[in-house]
Enzyme design. Structure first.
Site, short mmCIF file in Angstrom:
data_model
loop_
_atom_site.label_atom_id
_atom_site.label_comp_id
_atom_site.label_asym_id
_atom_site.label_seq_id
_atom_site.Cartn_x
_atom_site.Cartn_y
_atom_site.Cartn_z
N ARG A 1 5.47 -34.26 24.62
CA ARG A 1 4.84 -33.11 25.28
C ARG A 1 3.32 -33.30 25.39
O ARG A 1 2.72 -32.97 26.41
CB ARG A 1 5.14 -31.82 24.51
CG ARG A 1 4.56 -30.58 25.19
CD ARG A 1 4.80 -29.32 24.40
NE ARG A 1 4.24 -28.17 25.11
CZ ARG A 1 2.97 -27.80 25.05
NH1 ARG A 1 2.12 -28.47 24.31
NH2 ARG A 1 2.55 -26.75 25.74
N TYR B 1 15.58 -39.76 20.84
CA TYR B 1 15.24 -40.63 21.98
C TYR B 1 13.81 -41.17 21.84
O TYR B 1 12.99 -40.61 21.11
CB TYR B 1 15.43 -39.91 23.32
CG TYR B 1 14.70 -38.59 23.50
CD1 TYR B 1 13.35 -38.53 23.81
CD2 TYR B 1 15.40 -37.38 23.38
CE1 TYR B 1 12.71 -37.31 24.01
CE2 TYR B 1 14.76 -36.16 23.57
CZ TYR B 1 13.42 -36.14 23.89
OH TYR B 1 12.79 -34.93 24.07
C1 LIG Z 1 2.21 -26.17 21.01
C2 LIG Z 1 3.54 -26.27 21.70
C3 LIG Z 1 4.46 -27.25 21.27
C4 LIG Z 1 5.72 -27.36 21.90
N1 LIG Z 1 6.58 -28.32 21.47
C5 LIG Z 1 7.77 -28.46 22.08
C6 LIG Z 1 8.68 -29.49 21.68
O1 LIG Z 1 8.40 -30.28 20.79
N2 LIG Z 1 9.88 -29.59 22.33
C7 LIG Z 1 10.22 -28.71 23.34
O2 LIG Z 1 11.31 -28.82 23.89
N3 LIG Z 1 9.38 -27.73 23.74
C8 LIG Z 1 8.17 -27.60 23.13
N4 LIG Z 1 7.31 -26.62 23.55
C9 LIG Z 1 7.77 -25.73 24.63
C10 LIG Z 1 7.71 -26.37 25.98
O3 LIG Z 1 6.46 -26.95 26.21
C11 LIG Z 1 7.98 -25.27 26.98
O4 LIG Z 1 9.29 -24.75 26.76
C12 LIG Z 1 7.99 -25.74 28.41
O5 LIG Z 1 7.16 -26.83 28.61
C13 LIG Z 1 7.57 -24.60 29.34
O6 LIG Z 1 6.17 -24.54 29.32
P1 LIG Z 1 5.25 -23.30 29.62
O7 LIG Z 1 4.10 -23.85 30.37
O8 LIG Z 1 6.02 -22.19 30.21
O9 LIG Z 1 4.78 -22.81 28.20
P2 LIG Z 1 4.00 -23.58 27.06
O10 LIG Z 1 4.14 -25.05 27.22
O11 LIG Z 1 4.40 -22.93 25.80
O12 LIG Z 1 2.46 -23.26 27.37
C14 LIG Z 1 1.87 -21.99 27.19
C15 LIG Z 1 0.35 -22.16 27.12
O13 LIG Z 1 -0.25 -20.87 27.17
C16 LIG Z 1 -1.27 -20.80 26.19
N5 LIG Z 1 -1.49 -19.39 25.84
C17 LIG Z 1 -0.75 -18.59 25.05
N6 LIG Z 1 -1.27 -17.34 25.02
C18 LIG Z 1 -2.33 -17.34 25.84
C19 LIG Z 1 -3.28 -16.36 26.26
N7 LIG Z 1 -3.23 -15.09 25.81
N8 LIG Z 1 -4.28 -16.71 27.12
C20 LIG Z 1 -4.35 -17.98 27.60
N9 LIG Z 1 -3.51 -18.97 27.23
C21 LIG Z 1 -2.49 -18.63 26.37
C22 LIG Z 1 -0.73 -21.64 25.06
O14 LIG Z 1 -1.75 -22.06 24.18
C23 LIG Z 1 -0.10 -22.81 25.83
O15 LIG Z 1 -1.03 -23.80 26.11
C24 LIG Z 1 6.06 -26.48 22.96
C25 LIG Z 1 5.12 -25.50 23.39
C26 LIG Z 1 3.87 -25.40 22.78
C27 LIG Z 1 2.86 -24.36 23.26
#
Ligand SMILES: Cc1cc2nc3c(=O)[nH]c(=O)nc-3n(C[C@H](O)[C@H](O)[C@H](O)COP(=O)(O)OP(=O)(O)OC[C@H]3O[C@@H](n4cnc5c(N)ncnc54)[C@H](O)[C@@H]3O)c2cc1C
Length: 397
Positions: A107, A215
């Site tokens: 990630r 993996y």
């Molecule tokens: C730190 C972390 C580690 C992860 N590790 C894994 C993993 O090992 N395996 C897996 O399958 N999935 C993991 N995930 C989840 C995976 O990344 C998500 O399910 C997928 O990529 C969908 O991403 P998203 O952009 O919707 O959310 P996310 O990838 O969760 O991103 C959300 C972002 O919003 C930011 N954020 C939160 N609140 C606020 C706010 N109030 N204002 C501004 N920014 C904010 C967070 O810091 C983050 O950068 C992880 C997510 C995070 C945040």
């Protein structure tokens, strides 16, 4: 540049950064507000099937991802007790048929690749250490309060993850529910694989009330392990420390090769698995929800990142069609565009959420039910098992 061409994105995770790139490619100015001070190296592996990788390739990410992602040769389901393969599914054809790679990637590597692409784009302003606190829709769009300042925009994309602050404002009654499952995550150096095996594919070990996914990531230098077990520990967050003896004990009755893998990990982290209600929450006036903020799901269809990336592409295309260069942008028109985005995405995402949940049940079957599952998987064989996934992989925006 005029406010009417500015889209604000909350969150610089996988979905938020992809949305920023997709919107900028359509001519919008984008401000990305990210809570953390830096994009930390937390997390581990993610799978990106062609439905998602194609979008990243079109956004110009391929050179950066070729440098860190791995193209697995197959997904092999393995019976946890016997250690024998149930079925091996070569996935090369899925990529060839779709003209886009099947990648497994750390990630942090994917986020870094997206962030580097964002940094190189003159129309995107990424602001770290800037948590979104409040949102006020109005006649000209939306004003977002973040990091002590206020930012006006045409629309706000909430890509701030499963614990979304924006959702707390727009949909305060809809919250993720704890699944009763906990994912333990660790990595090991590739050369530490038991028996010196060079792992080239994805292993899916299926056992009673637990499963293990293994993996390669980081150009094949490291191996990603995720072990999923039942439990009641349900704290929020992605990287609580896990006690190795606890997870070793949970897998004590598994085949030697699985126990050897589990025993090789030095540092375990764990995250409690929460999921949003089926169908997710999507839009309200000038606010669109995207990725986990809308529809955080169990990871057993390996599509959490993929659905966030698809959302980003569909949303950018919709906004470009109705509000692209030279077109209008009244609040009512924006709301209608976001409503269409929701209608396009909801049914597909619901189906993937349901599949993920079903997979969790099938993976964890005990006793005679597990024997029946293995017999059925062998009888179906790799081609038919993979064909059942083609509605996911062969999707086009
Ligand atoms: C730190 C972390 C580690 C992860 N590790 C894994 C993993 O090992 N395996 C897996 O399958 N999935 C993991 N995930 C989840 C995976 O990344 C998500 O399910 C997928 O990529 C969908 O991403 P998203 O952009 O919707 O959310 P996310 O990838 O969760 O991103 C959300 C972002 O919003 C930011 N954020 C939160 N609140 C606020 C706010 N109030 N204002 C501004 N920014 C904010 C967070 O810091 C983050 O950068 C992880 C997510 C995070 C945040």
């Amino acid at each position: 540049m005029a406010v009417s061409r500015t889209i604000i994105v909350a969150g610089a995770g996988i979905g938020g950064l992809t949305a920023a790139l997709a919107l900028a490619a359509k001519g919008f100015r984008v401000i990305v507000l990210e809570r953390t001070e830096r994009l930390d190296e937390v997390g581990a592996g993610l799978q990106l099937s062609p439905n998602a990788s194609r979008i990243l390739v079109e956004l110009g990410l391929q050179p950066r991802l070729d440098a860190c992602a791995v193209v697995p040769d197959a997904v092999t389901a393995i019976n946890a007790r016997s250690g024998r393969a149930i079925v091996r599914m070569p996935i090369g054809n899925v990529a060839v048929r779709n003209g886009a790679p099947y990648w497994v990637v750390h990630r942090a590597d994917l986020q870094a690749a997206l962030a580097a692409q964002v940094a190189a784009h003159p129309s995107i302003d990424l602001r770290l250490g800037c948590a979104v606190e409040d949102v006020a829709p109005h006649a000209n769009g939306v004003t977002v309060s973040a990091g002590g300042g206020q930012e006006p925009g045409l629309a706000l994309i909430s890509a701030d993850g499963i614990w979304s602050a924006v959702r707390g404002v727009a949909f305060p009654k809809t919250q993720p529910l704890f699944s009763g499952l906990i994912a333990w995550r660790g990595t090991i150096p590739a050369e530490a694989m038991p028996d010196g095996e060079r792992l080239r594919g994805v292993q899916l070990w299926l056992g009673p009330e637990a499963h293990l996914v293994v993996y390669p990531i980081s150009s094949g230098r490291r191996i990603n392990l995720v072990a999923v077990v039942n439990g009641s520990w349900n704290q929020r967050g992605w990287s609580a420390r896990g006690e190795p003896t606890e997870i070793v004990a949970r897998f004590a009755h598994w085949a030697g090769a699985a126990r050897a893998l589990i025993g090789t990990v030095e540092n375990w982290t764990r995250w409690a698995l929460f999921a949003m209600p089926d169908g997710g929450v999507w839009n309200q006036g000038p606010i669109a929800m995207l990725g986990d903020a809308s529809h955080g799901m169990l990871p057993f269809a390996a599509q959490g990142a993929g659905m966030a990336i698809e959302d980003a592409a569909v949303l950018a295309a919709g906004l470009a069609a109705s509000h692209g260069e030279g077109r209008g942008g009244t609040a009512a028109e924006v709301a209608a565009t976001l409503q269409r985005y929701a209608a396009l995405r909801r049914p597909r995402v619901r189906r993937v959420q349901q599949l993920a949940r079903q997979n969790g049940v099938i993976y964890h079957l005990p006793g005679a039910a597990a024997i029946a599952r293995d017999v059925a998987m062998r009888a179906l064989g790799p081609d038919r098992l993979l064909a059942r996934q083609s509605w996911i992989y062969d999707w086009r925006p």
